[in-house]
Scaffold this motif. Structure first.
Motif, short mmCIF file in Angstrom:
data_model
loop_
_atom_site.label_atom_id
_atom_site.label_comp_id
_atom_site.label_asym_id
_atom_site.label_seq_id
_atom_site.Cartn_x
_atom_site.Cartn_y
_atom_site.Cartn_z
N LYS A 11 42.47 90.05 -98.47
CA LYS A 11 43.07 88.80 -98.94
C LYS A 11 43.85 88.09 -97.86
N ALA A 12 44.48 88.87 -96.99
CA ALA A 12 45.30 88.28 -95.92
C ALA A 12 44.47 87.88 -94.71
N GLY A 13 43.15 88.06 -94.79
CA GLY A 13 42.29 87.72 -93.66
C GLY A 13 42.26 88.77 -92.58
N LYS A 14 42.74 89.96 -92.90
CA LYS A 14 42.78 91.05 -91.93
C LYS A 14 41.48 91.84 -91.98
N LYS A 15 40.93 92.13 -90.81
CA LYS A 15 39.66 92.85 -90.75
C LYS A 15 39.91 94.35 -90.95
N SER A 16 39.09 94.98 -91.76
CA SER A 16 39.21 96.41 -92.01
C SER A 16 37.82 97.04 -92.02
N LYS A 17 37.78 98.33 -91.71
CA LYS A 17 36.54 99.09 -91.71
C LYS A 17 36.69 100.28 -92.63
N GLY A 18 35.56 100.76 -93.15
CA GLY A 18 35.60 101.92 -94.02
C GLY A 18 34.23 102.32 -94.49
#
Length: 411
Positions: A11-18
């Motif tokens: 939501k905050a525009g932060k890139k994440s991986k998983g």
């Protein structure tokens, strides 16, 4: 259910991986959107290649992965043992441990193993796709536990076994740090004295035209040799290390080397005890898990690190298959301690072979702990003694000309 690796924006525009499990790539994207995440890339966590002909239409997962460390393997084994022992299905246990895994490659490996388990493979067969992460003896123990119907118990024993190995390794490594630093400092001090101090002092005496003592002349010659040929000495040492590493990777050379080292007076006896303890511990777990004796011996042979010991175990297996008793076959090879042979023979007679292997391993490991403690306690003073002798000879080579000069008659 297949596993997918994803890269998405929250939501905050932060890139994440998983990683996420879903029926398809479309379902994975839908699941990410339901979590208020915008998927950027999604791909399978594994690469599938067809098996060789004659093995059906199923697939073999070939995953590009880093090798699991001993500590990582021990931790996931303990976690799986707790979950499976509590009655949780294997696939769910693998998924839960993967979600809690710290390093990315650990999650990838466990999720790929989970995929194979959900496709109907046994856990031991699923682990076969990752031989660098799960050693052959590990897979053999898991297979024995599955066959006997006690996988959780076998994993508990495996975790205990891996914890003991990790504890011994950590203890020895930690105890060797100070002697290693001390050795490096000792070599550095002696090299500094020989290349900078001795030549300066030698210049003072050679100009006087006096006959120097033998020890002083020897030290000056060594110092000159080190100054003139140090690039060749360093290069030769580096080449020797590389050549030794290459040769020791050849099985024929390694077998001869291991056989020679195992016959040395002190270190040879220690290494034989190490291999015997590992063999007894492995055999104890396998036999108590229900593995057939020849299969257990083959698995224990694969776990051995000494190639000379592997050769002797091959002869033991050959004797067993011809009908010879285990303790007699082991005694004929002349490697195992007398106490272990006696306990194994008692186990054959009483029908408690697995328990006797385990007790033998406990006794051998206690002896090894005592040997390690004594050896490490003696190592530090031995290094200090060698350093003292080296520095003492250098100082003596400097003092002898001064004493000789003071005793020369004036005139």
């Amino acid at each position: 259910m297949p596993a997918f690796e994803y890269e998405a924006l929250d939501k905050a525009g932060k890139k994440s991986k998983g990683m996420i499990t879903a029926d398809s790539e479309v379902a994975a994207r839908r699941e990410l959107r339901s979590r208020s995440m915008a998927p950027l890339t999604i791909r399978h966590a594994d690469e599938r290649k067809p098996r060789p002909s004659g093995q059906g239409a199923s697939f073999n997962i070939q995953l590009t992965q880093s090798e699991l460390s001993g500590r990582e393997l021990m931790l996931i084994t303990r976690q799986l043992a707790s979950l499976i022992g509590a009655g949780m299905p294997i696939a769910e246990s693998l998924g839960l441990v993967a979600e809690q895994g710290g390093r990315h490659h650990l999650r990838r490996i466990l999720m790929a193993v989970r995929v194979r388990v959900t496709e109907g493979e046994r856990l031991s067969d699923a682990l076969d796709g990752f031989p660098k992460s799960f050693p052959a003896v590990y897979r053999a123990m898991v297979a024995a536990g599955e066959t006997a119907g006690g996988l959780g118990e076998v994993l508990e024993r495996l975790a205990d076994y891996l914890e003991k190995e990790q504890a011994v390794r950590t203890r020895v490594t930690g105890a060797l740090i100070y002697p290693a630093v001390l050795t490096t400092v000792a070599v550095g001090v002696i090299a500094l004295l020989m290349t900078f101090v001795v030549p300066r002092i030698a210049e003072q005496f050679t100009g006087m035209g006096m006959t120097l003592p033998l020890l002083t002349r020897v030290m000056i010659s060594i110092s000159g040799f080190m100054q003139d040929f140090w690039p060749f000495l360093v290069g030769g040492l580096f080449a020797l290390v590389l050549l030794s590493g290459f040769l020791l990777r050849q099985d024929s050379v390694r077998t001869v080397f291991d056989g020679v080292v195992s016959r040395l007076p002190l270190i040879g006896a220690f290494l034989r005890h190490v291999e015997a303890a590992r063999f007894c511990r492995t055999m104890g777990i396998l036999v108590e898990s229900g593995a057939v004796l020849p299969d257990a011996l083959r698995a224990a042979r694969r776990a051995a690190g000494n190639l000379a010991f592997k050769g002797r175990l091959e002869l033991v297996i050959r004797d067993i298959e011809t009908g010879r008793g285990l303790s007699d076959a082991m005694r004929a090879r002349g490697w195992f301690p007398a106490l272990a042979l006696f306990m194994i023979a008692a186990g054959e007679r009483s029908g408690a072979l697995g328990e006797m292997f385990r007790r033998s391993a406990d006794q051998l490991e206690q002896d090894l702990d005592s040997s390690i403690t004594v050896g490490l306690n003696l190592l530090e003073p031995a290094i200090l003694l060698i350093l003292g002798v080296g520095v003492g000879l250098i100082v003596l080579s400097v003092l002898l000309p001064i004493l000789q000069l003071n005793t020369m008659p004036l005139g």
